[in-house]
Design a protein around this motif. Structure first.
Motif, PDB file in Angstrom:
ATOM      1  N   ARG A   1      28.517  46.986 -31.692  1.00 58.15           N
ATOM      2  CA  ARG A   1      29.189  47.897 -32.622  1.00 58.15           C
ATOM      3  C   ARG A   1      30.543  47.348 -33.047  1.00 58.15           C
ATOM      4  O   ARG A   1      30.925  47.439 -34.214  1.00 58.15           O
ATOM      5  CB  ARG A   1      29.341  49.274 -31.969  1.00 58.15           C
ATOM      6  N   SER A   2      31.273  46.776 -32.102  1.00 62.04           N
ATOM      7  CA  SER A   2      32.576  46.195 -32.431  1.00 62.04           C
ATOM      8  C   SER A   2      32.414  45.031 -33.401  1.00 62.04           C
ATOM      9  O   SER A   2      33.214  44.864 -34.332  1.00 62.04           O
ATOM     10  CB  SER A   2      33.284  45.721 -31.154  1.00 62.04           C
TER      11      SER A   2
ATOM     12  N   ASP B   1      35.379  44.538 -46.319  1.00 63.33           N
ATOM     13  CA  ASP B   1      36.208  45.436 -47.118  1.00 63.33           C
ATOM     14  C   ASP B   1      37.534  44.780 -47.487  1.00 63.33           C
ATOM     15  O   ASP B   1      38.026  44.945 -48.600  1.00 63.33           O
ATOM     16  CB  ASP B   1      36.472  46.739 -46.350  1.00 63.33           C
TER      17      ASP B   1
ATOM     18  N   ARG C   1      32.400  44.601 -41.146  1.00 57.99           N
ATOM     19  CA  ARG C   1      32.621  45.545 -42.251  1.00 57.99           C
ATOM     20  C   ARG C   1      34.082  45.538 -42.690  1.00 57.99           C
ATOM     21  O   ARG C   1      34.384  45.542 -43.887  1.00 57.99           O
ATOM     22  CB  ARG C   1      32.211  46.957 -41.825  1.00 57.99           C
ATOM     23  N   ALA C   2      34.988  45.502 -41.696  1.00 58.46           N
ATOM     24  CA  ALA C   2      36.418  45.461 -42.029  1.00 58.46           C
ATOM     25  C   ALA C   2      36.759  44.184 -42.788  1.00 58.46           C
ATOM     26  O   ALA C   2      37.533  44.211 -43.756  1.00 58.46           O
ATOM     27  CB  ALA C   2      37.249  45.569 -40.751  1.00 58.46           C
TER      28      ALA C   2
ATOM     29  N   ASP D   1      31.597  46.508 -36.819  1.00 54.56           N
ATOM     30  CA  ASP D   1      32.806  47.101 -37.402  1.00 54.56           C
ATOM     31  C   ASP D   1      33.751  46.008 -37.901  1.00 54.56           C
ATOM     32  O   ASP D   1      34.377  46.153 -38.961  1.00 54.56           O
ATOM     33  CB  ASP D   1      33.519  47.974 -36.371  1.00 54.56           C
TER      34      ASP D   1
END
Length: 302
Positions: free
Chosen positions: A76-77, A87, A83-84, A80
């Motif tokens: 999950r990290s 973005d 995704r960061a 994330d």
């Protein structure tokens, strides 16, 4: 051999037999767990690979479940983080475009001015170039302010400040803007000072960004309410907006967020994000809602 010695011998044999049985039960499972972790580390196993039990040795199942939970957390990290990063790259590309566009326009106007014989027309083209250079400078300043506010080591000096005084100074500074638009802001709660423990400069920046956002993207005069001391809400600013259905309040304080309708008013998409970071650094928060065509942003204490 005496009965006592025989009993001791049998006990030792039993312990050794138990150890051998335990080793036979645990060793294959532990080796399998080790091989899987090595394969994941070396890329020979899928990132989704999880430990499964071939035998139910006491305690090993709990160990496998704990390792799987850690693997899930790491996954999950990782997701994330990806995704960061995605973005950030997207936002950086948008900012690069926003900076490049006025610079390209400035360059074009300067080239036209260099070949222009008419002094008046030359002056207008130079002024247009300067306006676009100023726009670029504003974007860079906004990016610097956001970066500074996002610094986890940012230290703010909390002191008793009068929110009413800061609001009044901000509105006075924007008097020409309100006059140009024909707006008269409505301010309530000025009868008594609202003393809050906060950094004066950071609070001034938050109020400035909220008022600037209302001026840039609102469709009517804002209403500002300075709350009384016992309330959790410190300050709220509300103003009508065009096309409220296009505004996503859940992302209003995200870096570089700009609704499509808001692009008409310019802005870097960093003002509210910077304000949210500064509020967080002071133990406060910014919350937004849209109701009956009005956007309301509240600065709240925790």
């Amino acid at each position: 051999m005496s009965p006592g010695a025989l009993a001791v011998l049998m006990l030792v044999i039993g312990v050794l037999a138990g150890a051998l049985i335990t080793t036979a039960a645990y060793a294959p499972e532990l080796r399998r767990i080790s091989r899987l972790l090595d394969a994941r580390r070396d890329g020979r196993a899928s990132a989704n690979a999880r430990i499964t039990m071939g035998a139910h040795a006491p305690g090993v199942a709990e160990l496998a479940e704990a390792i799987n939970r850690e693997l899930d957390c790491a996954m999950r990290s990782h997701i994330d983080g990806m995704r960061a990063q995605r973005d950030f790259q997207r936002d950086l590309s948008a900012l690069s475009h926003d900076i490049r566009t006025p610079l390209t326009g400035a360059k074009g106007y300067l080239q036209l001015a260099a070949d222009e014989a008419d002094p008046a027309l030359k002056r207008r083209r130079i002024d247009a170039a300067v306006e676009r250079i100023n726009r670029t400078s504003e974007l860079l300043d906004a990016l610097f302010s956001y970066t500074k506010a996002s610094d986890p080591d940012l230290v703010l000096n909390a002191e008793p400040i009068d929110v009413r005084e800061i609001v009044e100074q901000c509105l006075l500074g924007h008097y020409p803007d309100f006059e140009r638009l024909g707006w008269e802001p409505v301010v309530t709660g000025t009868g008594a000072p609202r003393i809050t423990e906060a950094d004066r400069q950071a609070m001034g920046r938050i109020v400035e960004n909220l008022v600037a956002n209302a001026l840039r993207h609102g469709s009517g005069a804002p209403e500002l309410r300075i709350a009384t001391a016992p309330e959790q809400t410190i300050l709220s600013i509300s103003n009508p907006i065009d096309r409220p259905d296009e505004l996503d309040v859940e992302h209003l304080f995200d870096r570089f967020y700009r609704a499509d309708s808001a692009r008409r008013g310019g802005g870097s998409g960093l003002g509210l994000a910077t304000s949210a970071k500064l509020a967080e650094a002071m133990g406060m928060s910014l919350e937004a809602k849209v109701d009956r065509g009005r956007l309301t942003i509240e600065l709240r204490s925790h």
